[in-house]
Each structure stands twice: as C-alpha cells, then as structure tokens.
Design a protein around this motif. Structure first.
Motif, PDB file in Angstrom:
ATOM      1  N   ALA A 189       8.153  -9.845   5.737  1.00  0.00           N
ATOM      2  CA  ALA A 189       7.683 -11.226   5.836  1.00  0.00           C
ATOM      3  C   ALA A 189       6.458 -11.371   6.731  1.00  0.00           C
ATOM      4  O   ALA A 189       5.741 -12.381   6.662  1.00  0.00           O
ATOM      5  CB  ALA A 189       8.809 -12.113   6.355  1.00  0.00           C
ATOM      6  N   SER A 190       6.199 -10.367   7.559  1.00  0.00           N
ATOM      7  CA  SER A 190       5.125 -10.470   8.549  1.00  0.00           C
ATOM      8  C   SER A 190       3.754 -10.063   8.023  1.00  0.00           C
ATOM      9  O   SER A 190       2.748 -10.258   8.710  1.00  0.00           O
ATOM     10  CB  SER A 190       5.463  -9.604   9.768  1.00  0.00           C
ATOM     11  N   THR A 191       3.692  -9.501   6.818  1.00  0.00           N
ATOM     12  CA  THR A 191       2.414  -9.011   6.300  1.00  0.00           C
ATOM     13  C   THR A 191       2.371  -9.093   4.781  1.00  0.00           C
ATOM     14  O   THR A 191       3.405  -9.034   4.108  1.00  0.00           O
ATOM     15  CB  THR A 191       2.184  -7.544   6.727  1.00  0.00           C
ATOM     16  N   ASN A 192       1.169  -9.230   4.263  1.00  0.00           N
ATOM     17  CA  ASN A 192       0.957  -9.203   2.809  1.00  0.00           C
ATOM     18  C   ASN A 192       0.562  -7.816   2.329  1.00  0.00           C
ATOM     19  O   ASN A 192       0.421  -7.594   1.119  1.00  0.00           O
ATOM     20  CB  ASN A 192      -0.131 -10.211   2.421  1.00  0.00           C
ATOM     21  N   LYS A 193       0.371  -6.884   3.247  1.00  0.00           N
ATOM     22  CA  LYS A 193      -0.047  -5.540   2.889  1.00  0.00           C
ATOM     23  C   LYS A 193       1.149  -4.692   2.467  1.00  0.00           C
ATOM     24  O   LYS A 193       2.293  -5.004   2.776  1.00  0.00           O
ATOM     25  CB  LYS A 193      -0.752  -4.880   4.077  1.00  0.00           C
ATOM     26  N   ARG A 194       0.873  -3.603   1.757  1.00  0.00           N
ATOM     27  CA  ARG A 194       1.923  -2.642   1.431  1.00  0.00           C
ATOM     28  C   ARG A 194       2.445  -2.016   2.725  1.00  0.00           C
ATOM     29  O   ARG A 194       1.685  -1.662   3.612  1.00  0.00           O
ATOM     30  CB  ARG A 194       1.394  -1.551   0.500  1.00  0.00           C
ATOM     31  N   ILE A 195       3.759  -1.882   2.796  1.00  0.00           N
ATOM     32  CA  ILE A 195       4.425  -1.292   3.950  1.00  0.00           C
ATOM     33  C   ILE A 195       4.950   0.090   3.565  1.00  0.00           C
ATOM     34  O   ILE A 195       5.600   0.240   2.528  1.00  0.00           O
ATOM     35  CB  ILE A 195       5.599  -2.171   4.408  1.00  0.00           C
ATOM     36  N   THR A 202       4.098  -2.553  -6.100  1.00  0.00           N
ATOM     37  CA  THR A 202       5.137  -2.241  -5.124  1.00  0.00           C
ATOM     38  C   THR A 202       4.703  -2.628  -3.714  1.00  0.00           C
ATOM     39  O   THR A 202       3.655  -2.210  -3.235  1.00  0.00           O
ATOM     40  CB  THR A 202       5.472  -0.736  -5.160  1.00  0.00           C
ATOM     41  N   LYS A 203       5.549  -3.402  -3.031  1.00  0.00           N
ATOM     42  CA  LYS A 203       5.222  -3.889  -1.685  1.00  0.00           C
ATOM     43  C   LYS A 203       5.707  -2.929  -0.592  1.00  0.00           C
ATOM     44  O   LYS A 203       5.051  -2.768   0.437  1.00  0.00           O
ATOM     45  CB  LYS A 203       5.882  -5.261  -1.478  1.00  0.00           C
ATOM     46  N   ILE A 204       6.873  -2.314  -0.793  1.00  0.00           N
ATOM     47  CA  ILE A 204       7.475  -1.480   0.239  1.00  0.00           C
ATOM     48  C   ILE A 204       7.718  -0.079  -0.313  1.00  0.00           C
ATOM     49  O   ILE A 204       8.336   0.076  -1.372  1.00  0.00           O
ATOM     50  CB  ILE A 204       8.808  -2.065   0.738  1.00  0.00           C
ATOM     51  N   VAL A 205       7.243   0.933   0.397  1.00  0.00           N
ATOM     52  CA  VAL A 205       7.519   2.329   0.055  1.00  0.00           C
ATOM     53  C   VAL A 205       8.392   2.919   1.158  1.00  0.00           C
ATOM     54  O   VAL A 205       8.049   2.850   2.340  1.00  0.00           O
ATOM     55  CB  VAL A 205       6.227   3.152  -0.086  1.00  0.00           C
ATOM     56  N   LEU A 206       9.536   3.470   0.762  1.00  0.00           N
ATOM     57  CA  LEU A 206      10.427   4.168   1.683  1.00  0.00           C
ATOM     58  C   LEU A 206      10.296   5.655   1.415  1.00  0.00           C
ATOM     59  O   LEU A 206      10.611   6.125   0.320  1.00  0.00           O
ATOM     60  CB  LEU A 206      11.876   3.736   1.459  1.00  0.00           C
ATOM     61  N   ARG A 258      -2.881   8.204  -0.552  1.00  0.00           N
ATOM     62  CA  ARG A 258      -3.113   7.472  -1.803  1.00  0.00           C
ATOM     63  C   ARG A 258      -2.267   6.209  -1.856  1.00  0.00           C
ATOM     64  O   ARG A 258      -2.733   5.151  -2.305  1.00  0.00           O
ATOM     65  CB  ARG A 258      -2.799   8.361  -3.009  1.00  0.00           C
ATOM     66  N   LEU A 259      -1.013   6.319  -1.428  1.00  0.00           N
ATOM     67  CA  LEU A 259      -0.146   5.145  -1.432  1.00  0.00           C
ATOM     68  C   LEU A 259      -0.667   4.073  -0.486  1.00  0.00           C
ATOM     69  O   LEU A 259      -0.475   2.875  -0.723  1.00  0.00           O
ATOM     70  CB  LEU A 259       1.282   5.543  -1.039  1.00  0.00           C
ATOM     71  N   ARG A 260      -1.309   4.485   0.580  1.00  0.00           N
ATOM     72  CA  ARG A 260      -1.901   3.548   1.524  1.00  0.00           C
ATOM     73  C   ARG A 260      -3.147   2.881   0.950  1.00  0.00           C
ATOM     74  O   ARG A 260      -3.362   1.668   1.125  1.00  0.00           O
ATOM     75  CB  ARG A 260      -2.265   4.306   2.816  1.00  0.00           C
ATOM     76  N   ASN A 261      -3.970   3.655   0.252  1.00  0.00           N
ATOM     77  CA  ASN A 261      -5.296   3.176  -0.138  1.00  0.00           C
ATOM     78  C   ASN A 261      -5.410   2.736  -1.590  1.00  0.00           C
ATOM     79  O   ASN A 261      -6.167   1.804  -1.891  1.00  0.00           O
ATOM     80  CB  ASN A 261      -6.340   4.259   0.140  1.00  0.00           C
ATOM     81  N   ASP A 262      -4.700   3.393  -2.506  1.00  0.00           N
ATOM     82  CA  ASP A 262      -4.847   3.092  -3.935  1.00  0.00           C
ATOM     83  C   ASP A 262      -3.809   2.062  -4.377  1.00  0.00           C
ATOM     84  O   ASP A 262      -2.972   2.329  -5.250  1.00  0.00           O
ATOM     85  CB  ASP A 262      -4.699   4.373  -4.758  1.00  0.00           C
ATOM     86  N   ILE A 263      -3.870   0.875  -3.808  1.00  0.00           N
ATOM     87  CA  ILE A 263      -2.831  -0.129  -4.063  1.00  0.00           C
ATOM     88  C   ILE A 263      -3.050  -0.892  -5.367  1.00  0.00           C
ATOM     89  O   ILE A 263      -2.211  -1.700  -5.763  1.00  0.00           O
ATOM     90  CB  ILE A 263      -2.730  -1.118  -2.893  1.00  0.00           C
ATOM     91  N   ASP A 264      -4.160  -0.633  -6.032  1.00  0.00           N
ATOM     92  CA  ASP A 264      -4.444  -1.331  -7.288  1.00  0.00           C
ATOM     93  C   ASP A 264      -4.140  -0.466  -8.511  1.00  0.00           C
ATOM     94  O   ASP A 264      -4.489  -0.831  -9.629  1.00  0.00           O
ATOM     95  CB  ASP A 264      -5.912  -1.767  -7.331  1.00  0.00           C
ATOM     96  N   LYS A 265      -3.474   0.679  -8.295  1.00  0.00           N
ATOM     97  CA  LYS A 265      -3.152   1.549  -9.428  1.00  0.00           C
ATOM     98  C   LYS A 265      -1.790   2.200  -9.214  1.00  0.00           C
ATOM     99  O   LYS A 265      -1.300   2.305  -8.086  1.00  0.00           O
ATOM    100  CB  LYS A 265      -4.215   2.626  -9.614  1.00  0.00           C
ATOM    101  N   ASP A 266      -1.166   2.622 -10.309  1.00  0.00           N
ATOM    102  CA  ASP A 266       0.095   3.347 -10.218  1.00  0.00           C
ATOM    103  C   ASP A 266      -0.170   4.754  -9.662  1.00  0.00           C
ATOM    104  O   ASP A 266      -1.162   5.393 -10.028  1.00  0.00           O
ATOM    105  CB  ASP A 266       0.749   3.469 -11.597  1.00  0.00           C
ATOM    106  N   VAL A 267       0.723   5.226  -8.792  1.00  0.00           N
ATOM    107  CA  VAL A 267       0.585   6.557  -8.185  1.00  0.00           C
ATOM    108  C   VAL A 267       1.834   7.369  -8.501  1.00  0.00           C
ATOM    109  O   VAL A 267       2.953   6.948  -8.186  1.00  0.00           O
ATOM    110  CB  VAL A 267       0.393   6.463  -6.653  1.00  0.00           C
TER     111      VAL A 267
END
Length: 210
Positions: free
Chosen positions: A20-26, A127-131, A95-104
């Motif tokens: 809830a604290s950010t709009n960026k991918r976590i 995808t918003k959250i990567v574990l 890539r998961l950090r930077n390529d947020i506009d494409k499937d990885v």
C-alpha cells in the motif's frame, strides 16, 4: 539487528502495508536454511493476496545442471553456493526491477529430475509483488553479493532445527533417496550449507519465527 515477525498473520500485514505504501514493483527476498519452510511461506503469502498481484521466483532455477556439476567435480556438493549460476540470478532480479513493461521468463528447478527447465516460469508485466526465495540471498561472495541491492526487503525464516532436519530428510526420501542416504545428505552436505546461511541472518531486514 533485524526486526521480528512472529506469526503468519504478521507476515501478511507487513506485505500488505508495504504494497500500500508504493506504486512501484516490490521484490522481497525470503532466505533461510535448507528445509526452513521458505517455499511454504511464499505459497502462504501468495494464497492470501489477490490473484495476479504476486509471483514466486525461486533461486533454485539457477542450479548448475548435473552435467556441469560433474564437469566441475561438484556433484557431491550440489546446493552449495558455488553450484549455482549466481550472476545469472542477479541478472534476472535486475530485469525484474527494470523491465516492468514486459513479461520476464525464468528457469524453474524440478526436484523429481534434479534439473531446471529454462523459461518455465514467468513474471507478467502487470505483477506488483515478486517473492524470490533461496538460501544465499544475503551471501556476500561468489557472485551473490549483487542480490541484496536488487531487493526491497529480505526476510530470514527461522525454525527449530530438529523440525527442519526432519522435514528435509523426508523431502529427500520423497524425491528418491533411500532413508539412510536422505538422513546423511540432510546432516552432511545440507548442514554445511545451512551453517553458511545461518551466518548471514543478521543482515536480514526481518526475522520470521515459524
């Protein structure tokens, strides 16, 4: 010192608050000794989040193949820090950090064959959250030192060692080792690796007591 999380409910509260604290991918790393319950924890988190919000990316997909381990003389050390393509894993996280506009796509390790399938998993662009879970996310050598800077938080899973070793032995039996071999591997090769992982715990953001 890391903060403590003492229940699965607190785990979900923490990840919801972070989300809830950010709009960026976590990207959250979940680390622990072999058999600590990392995969069980990530599956629990996934089942308690809205569908499609999160994806699990295991480090284990970057195991070196059995043929490469044989070539390097490391077959009896499978699972040790130097038996993975650590730099490949770091590049995936980047890539998961930077390529947020494409499937990885990423490789997935299959215990039933003790090998990985290339591009078997995917993190969708939405995808918003990567574990991401594994043993060596906090290690500062052998190529692993680039992992932490790509993660927003790292959680260390702590569990009673007797329970962990029992689970680990049963897992080895499930995937083909006889009882004696499973017992020996869990308390031999796996335990050497566990000591390496344990030494990194103080660098985590949170300790999760299960």
């Amino acid at each position: 010192m890391p903060d403590l999380i003492n229940s699965l409910d607190q785990v979900i509260e923490r990840i919801n608050a972070f989300n809830a604290s950010t709009n960026k991918r976590i990207i959250i790393g979940i680390v622990g000794k072999p058999g600590a319950g990392k995969s069980t924890l990530t599956e629990h988190i996934l089942s308690n989040l809205p569908k499609g919000v999160a994806t699990i990316v295991p480090m284990d997909g970057y195991h070196l193949s059995n043929s490469q381990l044989a070539r390097l003389g490391l077959a009896d050390r499978k699972g040790a820090p130097n038996t993975f393509d650590s730099e490949g894993y770091v590049n995936l996280l980047r890539r998961l950090r930077n390529d947020i506009d494409k499937d990885v796509y990423f490789p997935v390790f299959h215990r039933e064959i003790e090998e990985s399938y290339a591009a078997d998993g995917v993190v969708l662009a939405k995808t918003k959250i990567v574990l991401t879970e594994g043993n060596y996310l906090l290690l500062n050598e052998m190529g692993w030192q680039g992992v932490a800077e790509e993660l927003d938080e790292i959680w260390y899973v702590n569990i009673d060692d007797d329970l962990r070793l029992d689970r680990l032995t049963k897992r080895h039996q499930k995937f083909g080792k006889d009882a004696d071999a499973a017992y020996a591997w869990a308390r031999g090769t796996d335990e050497v690796n566990a000591k390496i992982v344990e030494a990194t715990a103080s660098k985590a953001d949170y300790i999760i007591n299960l």
